[in-house]
Motif scaffolding. Sequence first.
Motif, PDB file in Angstrom:
ATOM      1  N   GLY A 144      99.935   4.003  81.962  1.00 57.00           N
ATOM      2  CA  GLY A 144     100.287   2.689  81.430  1.00 57.00           C
ATOM      3  C   GLY A 144     100.394   1.604  82.495  1.00 57.00           C
ATOM      4  N   HIS A 145     100.404   2.012  83.764  1.00 53.94           N
ATOM      5  CA  HIS A 145     100.551   1.031  84.856  1.00 53.94           C
ATOM      6  C   HIS A 145      99.513   1.296  85.954  1.00 53.94           C
ATOM      7  CE1 HIS A 145     104.135  -0.562  82.978  1.00 53.94           C
ATOM      8  NE2 HIS A 145     104.483   0.683  82.740  1.00 53.94           N
ATOM      9  N   CYS A 158      98.045  -5.388  86.419  1.00 53.31           N
ATOM     10  CA  CYS A 158      98.393  -4.032  85.987  1.00 53.31           C
ATOM     11  C   CYS A 158      97.859  -3.861  84.568  1.00 53.31           C
ATOM     12  CB  CYS A 158      99.906  -3.854  86.008  1.00 53.31           C
ATOM     13  SG  CYS A 158     100.433  -2.202  85.499  1.00 53.31           S
ATOM     14  N   CYS A 160      99.280  -2.835  82.116  1.00 57.15           N
ATOM     15  CA  CYS A 160     100.284  -3.203  81.105  1.00 57.15           C
ATOM     16  C   CYS A 160     100.251  -4.693  80.797  1.00 57.15           C
ATOM     17  CB  CYS A 160     101.687  -2.804  81.568  1.00 57.15           C
ATOM     18  SG  CYS A 160     102.300  -3.799  82.947  1.00 57.15           S
ATOM     19  N   HIS A 179     105.791  -2.626  91.548  1.00 56.10           N
ATOM     20  CA  HIS A 179     105.939  -2.703  90.090  1.00 56.10           C
ATOM     21  C   HIS A 179     105.993  -1.298  89.479  1.00 56.10           C
ATOM     22  CE1 HIS A 179     105.054  -3.505  85.906  1.00 56.10           C
ATOM     23  NE2 HIS A 179     103.862  -2.952  86.011  1.00 56.10           N
TER      24      HIS A 179
HETATM   25 ZN   LIG Z   1     102.457  -2.318  84.627  1.00 57.35          ZN
END
Ligand SMILES: [Zn+2]
Length: 203
Positions: A144-145, A158, A160, A179
Amino acid sequence: MFHETVTHAGGDTRGTASESHALMLMRRALNRGYAMEATPEGGAVIRWTRIDLTTRAHADRSILLVPELPVDGLDDSVRALLDLIDLGDATYDCHADRRVITAAGTEIPPGDTARLRARHLVRVDRHNRVRLTMSARLGLLAHGHRQAGGKTDGFAMCSCGLTTHAPDGQTADAKLRGHRQTMTARFIDSISATYAAALTASR
Ligand SMILES: [Zn+2]
């Protein structure tokens, strides 16, 4: 189960860590403010610097956790199934030759159910309750990142959706890593007592 590599003054020490031990290491890292990052294979790396109070010497330390079976390749369909199971109350049901996971009112077909289990993405306890493994959850988090798009235009992105200003590639890497470390720390902090107890019970 994870392969655990601890890097210390004397070199590397290798061993294994159960899911609950891995969680304990990550909770301790969170409490001590160590940098910690989930990896796409479903593990984590914890890094910190040890300062000798007498000599003032700095020494880098780390703990690397690698799942016995890497979870690489979490495609859209697998992630959708894992998200469904992660809603809670998923059960493993055996009706004659049909072995299926039922999650949020949806029956996951026997083939998919068997694959999720074979890939160690889910675990079934003796009461036939189904939970995601730590490696599945860490792999989902890393997925997810991910870095998204190029980083030459002054921005780092990113997957996300987060976009941050970064004048060069090195800054972009550092900002995205920071992050991901924040997101990993939040994930460890958000782990419920119920889930932690389930990890301990399945040792
Ligand atoms: Zn992210």
